[in-house]
Design a protein around this motif. Structure first.
Motif, PDB file in Angstrom:
ATOM      1  N   ILE A  17     -18.887 -31.017  -1.102  1.00 45.09           N
ATOM      2  CA  ILE A  17     -18.602 -30.424  -1.790  1.00 45.09           C
ATOM      3  C   ILE A  17     -16.809 -31.073  -2.429  1.00 45.09           C
ATOM      4  N   GLY A  18     -16.588 -31.471  -1.791  1.00 46.50           N
ATOM      5  CA  GLY A  18     -15.051 -31.917  -1.737  1.00 46.50           C
ATOM      6  C   GLY A  18     -14.583 -32.701  -3.228  1.00 46.50           C
ATOM      7  N   GLU A  19     -13.780 -32.539  -4.164  1.00 47.41           N
ATOM      8  CA  GLU A  19     -13.660 -33.769  -4.902  1.00 47.41           C
ATOM      9  C   GLU A  19     -14.540 -34.208  -6.170  1.00 47.41           C
ATOM     10  N   PRO A  20     -15.021 -33.431  -6.375  1.00 54.21           N
ATOM     11  CA  PRO A  20     -16.196 -33.731  -7.834  1.00 54.21           C
ATOM     12  C   PRO A  20     -15.838 -34.752  -8.517  1.00 54.21           C
ATOM     13  N   THR A  46     -20.659 -34.666  -6.501  1.00 53.56           N
ATOM     14  CA  THR A  46     -19.885 -34.964  -5.635  1.00 53.56           C
ATOM     15  C   THR A  46     -19.805 -36.053  -4.756  1.00 53.56           C
ATOM     16  N   GLN A  47     -19.627 -36.089  -4.055  1.00 55.92           N
ATOM     17  CA  GLN A  47     -19.509 -37.727  -3.102  1.00 55.92           C
ATOM     18  C   GLN A  47     -20.752 -37.723  -2.116  1.00 55.92           C
ATOM     19  N   ASP A  85     -21.809 -29.766  -9.174  1.00 62.39           N
ATOM     20  CA  ASP A  85     -21.298 -28.742  -9.315  1.00 62.39           C
ATOM     21  C   ASP A  85     -22.092 -28.323 -11.159  1.00 62.39           C
ATOM     22  N   PHE A 129     -23.486 -24.853  -6.342  1.00 56.65           N
ATOM     23  CA  PHE A 129     -24.027 -26.505  -6.412  1.00 56.65           C
ATOM     24  C   PHE A 129     -25.504 -26.838  -5.783  1.00 56.65           C
TER      25      PHE A 129
END
Length: 119
Positions: A22-25, A40-41, A46, A67
């Protein structure tokens, strides 16, 4: 994912892997779903950032913190990593809404109230 990759005492994913999912959307426009929001990647949404003609105008409020993904017709598979909460919703009839629609709105409002309630 809602419990940092663990189910009871069994670790299914590392906490780092869960954070990476869920990092760096990245915020943008999804041409196929006709919505604007952050992905997200790993392809998870989100959902509190989503708006557009195919999603309920209440989406940022009712999906705040969650998410996950939804399906055409209204099904939902969501998790809130901060509140360690998962939600699954499968309807018994189709409609033309993406990410819940009016049937899921009441459910998500009740979940948000319960999750925000002070013990």
């Amino acid at each position: 994912l809602a419990n940092g990759g663990a189910l009871g005492s069994v670790r299914l994913l590392s906490e780092g892997a869960c954070a990476g999912l869920i990092g760096e959307p990245k915020h943008g426009w999804d041409c196929s779903l006709m919505v604007e929001g952050a992905f997200t990647q790993s392809g998870l949404c989100d959902l509190g950032t989503y708006k557009g003609p195919t999603i309920a105008k209440e989406a940022p409020e009712i999906f705040r913190g969650f998410f996950g993904w939804g399906g055409m017709g209204g099904s939902l598979s969501l998790f809130d990593p901060k509140r360690r909460l998962s939600v699954g919703y499968a309807m018994n009839g189709m409609h033309n809404h993406v990410f819940g629609g009016p049937r899921a709105e009441g459910i998500m409002r009740a979940i948000q109230r319960a999750a925000d309630a002070k013990p």
